[in-house]
Every structure is written in structure tokens, then in C-alpha cells.
Design an enzyme around this catalytic site. Sequence first.
Site, PDB file in Angstrom:
ATOM      1  N   ASP A  64       0.802  -1.227   0.000  1.00 20.29           N
ATOM      2  CA  ASP A  64       0.000   0.000   0.000  1.00 20.29           C
ATOM      3  C   ASP A  64       0.835   1.277   0.000  1.00 20.29           C
ATOM      4  O   ASP A  64       0.350   2.343  -0.345  1.00 20.29           O
ATOM      5  CB  ASP A  64      -0.933   0.013   1.227  1.00 20.29           C
ATOM      6  CG  ASP A  64      -0.196  -0.206   2.545  1.00 20.29           C
ATOM      7  OD1 ASP A  64       1.042  -0.293   2.523  1.00 20.29           O
ATOM      8  OD2 ASP A  64      -0.854  -0.293   3.601  1.00 20.29           O
ATOM      9  N   HIS A  65       2.105   1.186   0.377  1.00 20.34           N
ATOM     10  CA  HIS A  65       2.922   2.401   0.492  1.00 20.34           C
ATOM     11  C   HIS A  65       3.611   2.753  -0.819  1.00 20.34           C
ATOM     12  O   HIS A  65       3.509   3.865  -1.310  1.00 20.34           O
ATOM     13  CB  HIS A  65       3.985   2.211   1.579  1.00 20.34           C
ATOM     14  CG  HIS A  65       3.474   2.425   2.971  1.00 20.34           C
ATOM     15  ND1 HIS A  65       2.512   1.644   3.534  1.00 20.34           N
ATOM     16  CD2 HIS A  65       3.812   3.342   3.920  1.00 20.34           C
ATOM     17  CE1 HIS A  65       2.271   2.078   4.778  1.00 20.34           C
ATOM     18  NE2 HIS A  65       3.047   3.101   5.026  1.00 20.34           N
ATOM     19  N   ASP A 119       4.012  -1.111  11.315  1.00 19.61           N
ATOM     20  CA  ASP A 119       3.577   0.229  10.938  1.00 19.61           C
ATOM     21  C   ASP A 119       2.980   0.868  12.189  1.00 19.61           C
ATOM     22  O   ASP A 119       2.235   0.221  12.928  1.00 19.61           O
ATOM     23  CB  ASP A 119       2.512   0.158   9.834  1.00 19.61           C
ATOM     24  CG  ASP A 119       2.244   1.541   9.273  1.00 19.61           C
ATOM     25  OD1 ASP A 119       2.823   1.885   8.226  1.00 19.61           O
ATOM     26  OD2 ASP A 119       1.486   2.298   9.910  1.00 19.61           O
ATOM     27  N   ARG A 379      -0.645  12.773  10.121  1.00 21.42           N
ATOM     28  CA  ARG A 379       0.652  13.417  10.404  1.00 21.42           C
ATOM     29  C   ARG A 379       0.857  14.611   9.495  1.00 21.42           C
ATOM     30  O   ARG A 379       0.568  14.519   8.299  1.00 21.42           O
ATOM     31  CB  ARG A 379       1.803  12.428  10.171  1.00 21.42           C
ATOM     32  CG  ARG A 379       1.829  11.381  11.222  1.00 21.42           C
ATOM     33  CD  ARG A 379       3.058  10.506  11.163  1.00 21.42           C
ATOM     34  NE  ARG A 379       2.974   9.635  12.320  1.00 21.42           N
ATOM     35  CZ  ARG A 379       3.295   8.357  12.335  1.00 21.42           C
ATOM     36  NH1 ARG A 379       3.760   7.779  11.246  1.00 21.42           N
ATOM     37  NH2 ARG A 379       3.167   7.657  13.428  1.00 21.42           N
ATOM     38  N   SER A 537       6.770   7.385  12.843  1.00 18.56           N
ATOM     39  CA  SER A 537       6.680   6.094  12.177  1.00 18.56           C
ATOM     40  C   SER A 537       7.427   4.972  12.904  1.00 18.56           C
ATOM     41  O   SER A 537       8.299   5.210  13.738  1.00 18.56           O
ATOM     42  CB  SER A 537       7.246   6.283  10.775  1.00 18.56           C
ATOM     43  OG  SER A 537       8.059   5.235  10.395  1.00 18.56           O
ATOM     44  N   ARG A 539       9.263   2.965  11.166  1.00 12.29           N
ATOM     45  CA  ARG A 539      10.274   2.520  10.194  1.00 12.29           C
ATOM     46  C   ARG A 539      11.600   2.209  10.884  1.00 12.29           C
ATOM     47  O   ARG A 539      12.243   3.084  11.460  1.00 12.29           O
ATOM     48  CB  ARG A 539      10.434   3.542   9.061  1.00 12.29           C
ATOM     49  CG  ARG A 539      10.989   4.886   9.449  1.00 12.29           C
ATOM     50  CD  ARG A 539      10.890   5.885   8.296  1.00 12.29           C
ATOM     51  NE  ARG A 539       9.492   6.232   8.062  1.00 12.29           N
ATOM     52  CZ  ARG A 539       9.067   7.425   7.664  1.00 12.29           C
ATOM     53  NH1 ARG A 539       9.919   8.390   7.402  1.00 12.29           N
ATOM     54  NH2 ARG A 539       7.784   7.670   7.493  1.00 12.29           N
TER      55      ARG A 539
HETATM   56  C1  MIC Z   1       3.989   6.559   8.212  1.00 11.79           C
HETATM   57  O1  MIC Z   1       2.806   6.855   8.297  1.00 11.79           O
HETATM   58  O2  MIC Z   1       4.908   7.324   8.579  1.00 11.79           O
HETATM   59  C2  MIC Z   1       4.363   5.207   7.641  1.00 11.79           C
HETATM   60  C3  MIC Z   1       5.002   5.435   6.327  1.00 11.79           C
HETATM   61  O3  MIC Z   1       3.206   4.438   7.448  1.00 11.79           O
HETATM   62  C4  MIC Z   1       5.315   4.516   8.626  1.00 11.79           C
HETATM   63  C5  MIC Z   1       5.891   3.264   8.149  1.00 11.79           C
HETATM   64  C6  MIC Z   1       7.031   3.431   7.194  1.00 11.79           C
HETATM   65  O4  MIC Z   1       7.816   4.366   7.322  1.00 11.79           O
HETATM   66  O5  MIC Z   1       7.134   2.583   6.313  1.00 11.79           O
HETATM   67  C7  MIC Z   1       4.685   4.219   9.984  1.00 11.79           C
HETATM   68  O6  MIC Z   1       3.749   4.879  10.363  1.00 11.79           O
HETATM   69  O7  MIC Z   1       5.181   3.363  10.718  1.00 11.79           O
HETATM   70 FE1  SF4 Z   2      -0.164   4.886   5.045  1.00 18.65          FE
HETATM   71 FE2  SF4 Z   2       1.174   5.583   7.265  1.00 18.65          FE
HETATM   72 FE3  SF4 Z   2      -0.326   7.348   5.948  1.00 18.65          FE
HETATM   73 FE4  SF4 Z   2      -1.515   5.417   7.242  1.00 18.65          FE
HETATM   74  S1  SF4 Z   2      -0.259   7.043   8.134  1.00 18.65           S
HETATM   75  S2  SF4 Z   2      -2.006   6.114   5.176  1.00 18.65           S
HETATM   76  S3  SF4 Z   2      -0.082   3.731   6.948  1.00 18.65           S
HETATM   77  S4  SF4 Z   2       1.535   6.355   5.202  1.00 18.65           S
END
Ligand code: MIC
Ligand code: SF4
Length: 644
Positions: A64-65, A119, A379, A537, A539
Site C-alpha cells: 500500500d505504500h 507500521d 501526520r 513512524s 520505520r
Molecule cells: C507513516 O505513516 O509514517 C508510515 C510510512 O506508514 C510509517 C511506516 C514506514 O515508514 O514505512 C509508519 O507509520 O510506521
Molecule cells: Fe499509510 Fe502511514 Fe499514511 Fe496510514 S499514516 S495512510 S499507513 S503512510
Amino acid sequence: MKQNIIEKILTAHLREGEFIKGKEIGIRIDQTLTQDATGTMAYLQFEAMGLKEIKTDLSVSYVDHNTVQIGFENADDHKYLASVAARYGVVYSRPGNGICHQVHLERFGKPGTTLLGSDSHTPTGGGIGQVAIGAGGLDVAVAMGGGLFYTAAPKVYLVKLTGELQPWVTAKDVVLKMLELLSTKGNVGVMLEYGGPGVKKLSVPQRATIANMGAEMGVTCSVFPSDNVTKKFMKAQGREADWTGLKADRGAKYDRVIDIDLATLEPMAACPHSPGIIKKISELEGKQVDQVCIGSCTNSSYKDLMTTAEILKGRKINPDVSLGIAPGSRQVMQMLARKGALTAMLDSGARILESACGFCIGNHFSPKSGGVSIRTNNRNFEGRSGTADAQIYLTSPEVAAVAAVTGKFTDPRKAGIAYPAIKEPAAFLLDDSMLIKPAAGGAKTEIFRGPNIGEPPSNGKMPEQLDGRVMIVVGDKITTDHIMPAGARLKYRSNVPKYAQFVFENVDGTFAKRCLESKAAGAHNVIVAGESYGQGSSREHAAMCPMYLGVKAVVAKSFERIHAANLLNFGIAPLTFKNPADYDTIKAGDKLTCGDWRAAAAEGKPVILKNARTGASIECVCDLSARQRAILTAGGLLNHTTRK
Ligand code: MIC
Ligand code: SF4
């Protein structure tokens, strides 16, 4: 003993340790989820552990990313993930099927179970009564292999909801209120439990919106009871058999009680550049808007998108606004299509985007320079949208859709638009054809590895003595988006040497190069930070890439939970200043040395860092369990686990 919901679920899953607040416990994980941006590394690490198949009740791998697919990298990763899923018994959710948290809630979430996801918004599952926790990919890989997940036995806060939301006031406003009350820092080790008579007025997707943004407060998870509303939702998803009731015992204890009367809330927004800067829409009224984005794992339910369509129906978007809509799951997209809601959106001038993370992660749809963008995600960190100076506001879909029409912040209650009273459907459209279930004989599947798939980087043992060089001094609330940018750099997630070039890219572009030079010279690199280091995140690249660059310690005033765990998992010592004022005495370039840190940590004594420039002794807390010390000594969890 009278138990609250969280205690019930955790004690039922407790396999190691005692349930004493703040002490480490090991819990069994029933379900895991991964997404592609963290998943490729998680599965590479799972492979490195040499296990034959997964040991959970259910593990799902979502794509999905990284669905933009400029160049071969993303498509290679997808193919790797599909083959690895088939091989080890994991369900594979194909690109286009939707955002992991939304799809998991619809098709898999089960009340009373534990879910671990790579995630940070995995806690969305709390909306259906799961203890759902975000973690680094390596922790998820270990859980897939049947290993326990370790966390501190939490403090539990009860959020007691009374009253009912008024028209145009939404679940998003409830969680924005919570952010106003709890802020984005200082909540490590807390789990939230929602209760009170107001809960039954909230649908499961509304509860999920609230649970989703607990991540922004830094709480470990947010859990709702499982009641008749939950049962109805699961029945409408064709999953009534998965339902069980779940409620707190009468007289259960909580560490704190927060009261919210839903009837008193107003439409609100989180303002640039933090989900914790909350204002009422009435205070922002009249401010011009350049872009509106509706979707993400926070606000992608059928009702969210149908409401959006109703607001747009028969209206045109403002000529100065660009509107993007990304329904968060294929189920929602298909239902919108069948109801004619996509037509209403298209007719209004909206741009329909893929069911994926997209704009939320700055993968596309970046606003213009200095642009004002209203978004329904969770975010709004500086630069996350892909435009360094954009001003991102987070609101409900209702506020966003009205602004797309008026071209400015507008209190939706005064916009002269009839409130669209959309009901939850009695039956959702069920089509799981984009979920590939592992077939018999899958163990023979050959794993596809394109040139973008690298080996997970290895690390040596943690040195006994630190010969540290301070490579950077950063301030408070440094997010993982600062440490390890996503957006345009996302496609290098499976290639650590390449991705590591971009650590702190937008803070100090010379960081990576300097670190590699210092590492080559045999020194141990150190990062010095203020409060709440590693917000945001899950990550693990924000720890894995610094590890690759030779970082051995981060010294900070405080850490966020998932990032602190990721640092340990990658053999980097998270050290907390005993006296926060010592932060001000350190400069980039300083040499920080220390004797045997392990002896100090094992005896629960402070680790003393000596600053060669000032001659000062800096006391640092390294409060680790014996298990955590062993991980750090081994140079990380992968070394520790494979050795075991
Ligand atoms: C995000 O919302 O920052 C992400 C991208 O979903 C991350 C995960 C990632 O960096 O792959 C998260 O929330 O953990
Ligand atoms: Fe995707 Fe992270 Fe955004 Fe949710 S917050 S939509 S998991 S990138």
C-alpha cells in the site's frame, strides 16, 4: 481481581514476566501485519532466521505504500513479497486492495486478540477491540516466527465518553481533542481504553479513526470494547463468527480517567507542523486553501467517503483548489462506484487517487511551494508532504470536503450545506479476490529477488568501550521523517547502503558521508538529541541505516517507544541524559568516551560519558532488562535471535 479490557487481553496473552507496571512482559501475538515499505526488510529478516513457516494464527502482507512504481524497484519488491508470502504461509494483499489498517479492520481484525504490525498506525485495530501495536519489522518477523513481543506492562488510562457527536462533528474531532489534552509527547508506556456511554454511539470505523491517531500521542495502543456495534459491523463484513464480546469488569482500576462529553466538541484541525497543535475551525475561518486530500488509514471508511460524495454532489470544487480523494480500500472504492458516489466526486472536479497511502507519505500529490493543504490523514510533520514549506492542516473529511468547495477554511456548520446523514451499511460488498491466501505446497515457491532487494545489513558485537564522535546534535521532537525521509526516497527501503545516504538528508545533508568516514577511521558515531527522539513512524530504517553508518549510541533527553526498541534491535544504545541540562554542554564534533557500559547497565548504574573537550562527566541512564542488554551486546536482535 477486577480487570479492565487491556489487562484482560494482555494477561490472556502473557507468556513471560509479571504484570507489574513498567516492567517488561512478553506476550503472544495472534496476528501480524506488514506493509511493503517496512515489509521487505521484515521478510528478509524472517528468512535470515531460517524458519520454515509462520507460527501466528494469521499474518498478512499488504502492499500500500510504494505503489507509484517509477522504475523497477517497487514492482520488484511487490513480486518478492508475493513469493515470500506464498512460501511461508502469509496472506498477500495485492497493490490496489487498499491501506493495511483499513483492510485489516474490514477483513481480519478480531476482538480480544493481539495484533503486531510493522507500521505505527497498527493500533487502528483497537477500534474492533484488539490490542494492536506498532513495532519495527524485525519485532514483527520474530512474532511471525512464534517469538514473543516484549513491552512494558502499561499504565492504562480510561477515556470516558459521554453524550453524542453533533452534526458535522466527527470521530476525528474526538481524537484531535485527545491530542490537545495529551499532546504528542510524554505518553510512552501508556495504553488508552475508551469506555463510557458515549462509546455505543460510535461505529467501528469511527472508533478506528480515534484508535489510529493514538499513535500521534505516543501511546502504545488504544482499545475499544467489543459490543453490539462491533457485532453488527462484523456481521456486515460477513464475519459474525469472529465476534466475541469484551468489556471491563465493574470496578476495574485505571491510572487516570479522562472525561470527554462528545456533545461539547467542535470541528477542529491540527495545524502546521505537528498533530499536537490543535485549533478550532472557527478560529481558522476564511484562510485560503490550495489543496485538499481526503483518504488515508485515518479517514477512509465507507461513511467518510460517502459523506464526502454527498457534500460534493451537485457542486463544483473551488477553481483555486486541487482536490484528491483516495478511498482507503478497494471495498470502499467498489461500493462508492456502485452507489454513484464516484460520479458525484468526478463531476465536482475531484481527482480520484489510488487506494493506497499516496499523499499521506509524500509519495505524490505534493502541494505547491508554500501551499496550504487540508488533509484527513494523521501526520503533518514539516516536509512530509514532499513540499518543504507547505502548510499542512489535518481535519475530518467533512471539513475538508466543505473547504474544497468554498476554497477556504469554513466552519461546516455554517456553510449552508445540509448535513449528509449517511448510515453504516447493513452489508458491505465482499470480494476478497485481491487477497491471495497461501496455497498447499507453498513451501516450494521460489522466492523472486530483483536487483533492488539487498541483504539485511549485518552488525558486529557492541564494543565494550565507546570511542564516540558526536556526528550531529538535534533538538526536540525529531521525527523518523527527519531521520529517514520517506516520499521520493521510499523506493530504496530494500537497499540499505543506498537508503543510508539519505539519513538526516533534510537536517544536515553531510551526515551520512561524515559518518562513513568516521566509521572507516574506527570511531563510534553518536547522535545527540532533545526530547521525544524518534516520534512518528515505526520505520526501522531510522535505526538500521544509522547502524550501517556506524552509529553506536543515541544520547537523548527522552525517546519514543517504537524508535527506542528499533535502536536496540539494531545494536544502537539508547542513552538518556540523567541531567537534561547536560545536553547543552555537547557540540557536534565532541569526543565522548566511556568505559565498560555493560557492567554499569547490568548493575543499574548510570553510564558515564567523558567529554574530551570540556572534561565533563555526563551521567546517562541505560535502563535495560537483561534480555535487552543481551540484544545490545550481540549487536542487535537478528544476531541475538539467530544465535538462539
Ligand atoms: C507513516 O505513516 O509514517 C508510515 C510510512 O506508514 C510509517 C511506516 C514506514 O515508514 O514505512 C509508519 O507509520 O510506521
Ligand atoms: Fe499509510 Fe502511514 Fe499514511 Fe496510514 S499514516 S495512510 S499507513 S503512510
